[in-house]
Design a protein around this motif. Structure first.
Motif, short mmCIF file in Angstrom:
data_model
loop_
_atom_site.label_atom_id
_atom_site.label_comp_id
_atom_site.label_asym_id
_atom_site.label_seq_id
_atom_site.Cartn_x
_atom_site.Cartn_y
_atom_site.Cartn_z
N ILE A 139 0.88 -1.17 0.00
CA ILE A 139 0.00 0.00 0.00
C ILE A 139 0.91 1.21 0.00
O ILE A 139 1.83 1.31 0.79
CB ILE A 139 -0.91 0.01 1.24
CG1 ILE A 139 -1.94 -1.11 1.12
CG2 ILE A 139 -1.60 1.34 1.39
CD1 ILE A 139 -2.87 -1.24 2.27
N ARG A 142 -2.28 5.25 -3.43
CA ARG A 142 -3.62 5.01 -2.85
C ARG A 142 -4.59 4.34 -3.81
O ARG A 142 -5.57 3.76 -3.39
CB ARG A 142 -4.24 6.35 -2.40
CG ARG A 142 -3.62 6.90 -1.15
CD ARG A 142 -4.48 8.01 -0.60
NE ARG A 142 -4.86 8.97 -1.62
CZ ARG A 142 -5.93 9.74 -1.55
NH1 ARG A 142 -6.73 9.66 -0.52
NH2 ARG A 142 -6.22 10.60 -2.51
N THR A 143 -4.32 4.46 -5.10
CA THR A 143 -5.32 3.95 -6.04
C THR A 143 -5.16 2.46 -6.33
O THR A 143 -6.02 1.86 -6.91
CB THR A 143 -5.23 4.70 -7.38
OG1 THR A 143 -3.87 4.66 -7.83
CG2 THR A 143 -5.65 6.13 -7.24
N ARG A 144 -4.02 1.87 -5.94
CA ARG A 144 -3.76 0.50 -6.37
C ARG A 144 -2.90 -0.22 -5.33
O ARG A 144 -1.98 0.36 -4.79
CB ARG A 144 -3.02 0.55 -7.71
CG ARG A 144 -2.85 -0.76 -8.40
CD ARG A 144 -2.14 -0.60 -9.74
NE ARG A 144 -2.96 0.10 -10.71
CZ ARG A 144 -2.65 1.28 -11.22
NH1 ARG A 144 -1.57 1.89 -10.88
NH2 ARG A 144 -3.45 1.86 -12.10
N ALA A 145 -3.18 -1.49 -5.09
CA ALA A 145 -2.36 -2.29 -4.18
C ALA A 145 -1.96 -3.57 -4.89
O ALA A 145 -2.73 -4.13 -5.68
CB ALA A 145 -3.14 -2.62 -2.92
N ILE A 184 -7.18 -4.37 2.55
CA ILE A 184 -6.88 -3.39 1.51
C ILE A 184 -8.15 -2.58 1.20
O ILE A 184 -8.11 -1.35 1.12
CB ILE A 184 -6.35 -4.09 0.24
CG1 ILE A 184 -4.99 -4.72 0.51
CG2 ILE A 184 -6.26 -3.10 -0.92
CD1 ILE A 184 -4.50 -5.67 -0.58
N GLN A 187 -9.13 0.31 3.33
CA GLN A 187 -8.30 1.52 3.27
C GLN A 187 -8.62 2.37 2.05
O GLN A 187 -7.82 3.19 1.61
CB GLN A 187 -6.82 1.12 3.31
CG GLN A 187 -6.52 0.36 4.59
CD GLN A 187 -5.03 0.17 4.81
OE1 GLN A 187 -4.27 1.09 4.69
NE2 GLN A 187 -4.64 -1.04 5.16
N ILE A 189 -8.83 1.66 -1.04
CA ILE A 189 -8.04 1.41 -2.26
C ILE A 189 -8.98 0.77 -3.27
O ILE A 189 -9.69 -0.18 -2.97
CB ILE A 189 -6.82 0.53 -1.93
CG1 ILE A 189 -5.81 1.38 -1.17
CG2 ILE A 189 -6.20 -0.04 -3.19
CD1 ILE A 189 -4.69 0.61 -0.56
N LYS A 190 -8.98 1.32 -4.48
CA LYS A 190 -9.99 0.92 -5.46
C LYS A 190 -9.59 -0.29 -6.31
O LYS A 190 -10.42 -0.95 -6.89
CB LYS A 190 -10.27 2.09 -6.41
CG LYS A 190 -10.75 3.37 -5.72
CD LYS A 190 -12.18 3.24 -5.26
CE LYS A 190 -12.81 4.57 -4.90
NZ LYS A 190 -12.36 5.15 -3.66
N ASN A 416 -8.06 9.15 -6.97
CA ASN A 416 -8.63 7.92 -6.39
C ASN A 416 -10.15 7.83 -6.56
O ASN A 416 -10.84 7.30 -5.71
CB ASN A 416 -8.25 7.81 -4.90
CG ASN A 416 -8.43 6.40 -4.37
OD1 ASN A 416 -8.21 5.42 -5.08
ND2 ASN A 416 -8.84 6.28 -3.12
#
Length: 444
Positions: A139, A142-145, A184, A187, A189-190, A416
Motif C-alpha cells: 500500500i 492510494r489507487t492500487r495495491a 486493503i 483503506q 483502495i480501489k 482515487n
C-alpha cells in the motif's frame, strides 16, 4: 528517545513491491519511522532483483545514493539477488547486511547493533529451506495495491534464476488472501493487482505439499465477492495455466478487468523447446483468440525475449511475424542476458550483443505500433477510469479497465475516484483524451 529512521528502495517486480511494503509495516510495528529513500535515515533497506544485468549494476548505484544521504547509515540488502549472490553483494562497499529468501521477513531480528561493519554480514539459507509462505501486500499509491498470492516456481525454464532465488512453488491460504484483500478494501483502495512468481500455479501448499488446496479459478471467484473492491487485475499468468473457465469468468465478473499479461518469450516452437517453456505457439494463439472472443476490447500484454542462444535470424523473424499477426496490445521486450547456474548459459549459438540490441529495437517498434493501433481502436468508446494521485506537469492520469492510459488537466478532486468517460482522441504524447460521459459527472 527519538525513533530510528528507515528507508526502502525496491528493484524489480510487483511481487518485490508487495514484500517491501509488508517488511516496512514490520519496521513500523517495531517503532521505526519510515522516510523517503532520498532523505537521511539510520537504516537503508534495498530489495534486490536479479532478472536482468542492469538490476545488478543498479544495486551499486543505489548503495552509493544511500551513503551520500548518510555515510554512517546501516545498509541492508534483501531479495532475489541477495539470495543468489550473497557474497557478491556483501563485497559492495557500504553494505552491512545481506539477507536471503527466508531471512528477509525477519530483518528486524538482525538489527540489534546498527554500527557499520567492515564487511557485509551474510545470512542466506539454502534455497531448499525456502518452503514456508509469507503473505504480503503493498500500500503506498492510494489507487492500487499489489496483493501477493503465491511465491516460488517449479518450472525449469533454461534462462531463469527465479527458482534458485525464490524456491519451490507455494501459495497463501485462500482464507489469508481474502483477509488481506478485505484489509486493503477497508483503506479505500480501489484496485488490487494479484501478484506472485507463477500465479496460475496458485494452490500448492506450504512445505513442498503439491496438493492443490484451491485452484487459481477458485481464488478468482472468491476474490470477486470481497465487498469494497472496485477492480481486480491479474498480473502475469502463464498461457498454459490461463484456462477457459478463468477467461469466461473474467468476462462476466463484477470486479476483474479485461486485461491480461501473458508471457510468450518466443514465437518459434524450436526456441520455446530450448527454453523449456510448457506450451507451443499454437496454444498461445488459442489463448488470445479465446480472450478476444469473449472480451473484444481486452488488453493483452506479452513478454518476449530476444537473443536467446541459438536464435537465428529466421527464428527471430518467425517471432516478429507471429506477434505482428496476433491481436495483442503491447510488448515487454527483454534482451537475453546470461545468468550463472542456468542451463542456457552453456548453450551453443551465442547471439552477438549488437544483434540482440537490433532485434530488441525492432520489437519495441512493433510494440509502439501495436499499442497505437489498440488505442485507436478504442477512440469513441466509453470506459470507466480510475484516476491516479500524482500531478505530472499539470495533468492527472488514469487507467481504464482495459489498461488504456488517459490524461486530463490536473484536478485534485479526481484523485482515487472512478468516472465514466468517453475516449475522444489521441494526444500528441500518445495518451487518450477524454470527456466525462453525461451520466457520470459524479464519481461512479
Amino acid at each position: 528517545m527519538e525513533a530510528k529512521k528507515v528507508a526502502f528502495y525496491t528493484l524489480g517486480c510487483k511481487l518485490n513491491f508487495s514484500e517491501t511494503s509488508t517488511i516496512a509495516r514490520g519496521f513500523s510495528q517495531e517503532g521505526f519511522d519510515r522516510v523517503d529513500f532520498s532523505q537521511k535515515a539510520d537504516i537503508y533497506v534495498i530489495n534486490t532483483c536479479s532478472v536482468t544485468e542492469n538490476a545488478d549494476k543498479k544495486f551499486k548505484t543505489i548503495v552509493k545514493q544511500a551513503q551520500k544521504a548518510n555515510p554512517n547509515a546501516f545498509v541492508a540488502a534483501i531479495g532475489c539477488y541477495a539470495q543468489l549472490k550473497p557474497e557478491e553483494l556483501a563485497d559492495v562497499g557500504g553494505v552491512d547486511l545481506v539477507l536471503g529468501a527466508t531471512e528477509k521477513f525477519k530483518i528486524t531480528d538482525y538489527l540489534n547493533d546498527l554500527s557499520k561493519n567492515d564487511f557485509g554480514e551474510v545470512h542466506s539459507c539454502e534455497i531448499e529451506e525456502a518452503d514456508f509462505y509469507v503473505g504480503s501486500y503493498s500500500i503506498g499509491d492510494r489507487t492500487r495495491a499489489f496483493l501477493k498470492v503465491q511465491d516460488g516456481c517449479d518450472y525449469k525454464c533454461t534462462y531463469c534464476t527465479i527458482p534458485l532465488a525464490r524456491g519451490i512453488s507455494r501459495s497463501d491460504s485462500l482464507e489469508n488472501v481474502l483477509k488481506n484483500a478485505k484489509e486493503i478494501a477497508e483503506q479505500d483502495i480501489k484496485e488490487i493487482v494479484l501478484t506472485g512468481v507463477n500465479i496460475g500455479d496458485y494452490g500448492k501448499g506450504e512445505f513442498g505439499n503439491k496438493k492443490h488446496e484451491h485452484t487459481f479459478f477458485e481464488l478468482v471467484k472468491a476474490l470477486d465477492e470481497v465487498p469494497g473492491i472496485e477492480r481486480l487485475r491479474i498480473s502475469s499468468i502463464e498461457p498454459n495455466l490461463l484456462k477457459n473457465e478463468t477467461i469466461e469468468f473474467v468476462a462476466s465478473s463484477r470486479t476483474f478487468v479485461p486485461h491480461f499479461h501473458i508471457p510468450l518469450q518466443s514465437g518459434s516452437n524450436e526456441i520455446l523447446a530450448k527454453m523449456k517453456r510448457r506450451y507451443k505457439r499454437e496454444l498461445y494463439v488459442d489463448r488470445v483468440a479465446k480472450i478476444k472472443s469473449v472480451m473484444p476490447d481486452a488488453c493483452i500484454g506479452v513478454d518476449v525475449i530476444v537473443g536467446f542462444p541459438g536464435e537465428t535470424e529466421e527464428h527471430f523473424l518467425e517471432t516478429y511475424h507471429f506477434l505482428n499477426d496476433l491481436d495483442i496490445s503491447y510488448l515487454h521486450v527483454f534482451t537475453y542476458s546470461e545468468r550463472d547456474n542456468t542451463e542456457a548459459v552453456d548453450m551453443q549459438g551465442v547471439v552477438d550483443q549488437k544483434v540482440r540490441a537490433k532485434r530488441s529495437k525492432m520489437l519495441r517498434g512493433l510494440s509502439a505500433k501495436k499499442r497505437r493501433a489498440f488505442y485507436e481502436s478504442q477512440v469513441g468508446t466509453e470506459h470507466t477510469v480510475l484516476f491516479e494521485g500524482e500531478n505530472k506537469q499539470g495533468y492527472i492520469h488514469g487507467f481504464t479497465e482495459n489498461y488504456l492510459k488517459v490524461k486530463l488537466h490536473w484536478n485534485p478532486a479526481l484523485v482515487n475516484t472512478l468516472h465514466r468517460v468517453k475516449l475522444t482522441g489521441i494526444a500528441e504524447d500518445g495518451l487518450l483524451k477524454i470527456e466525462f460521459a453525461e451520466q457520470a459527472k459524479e464519481a461512479v
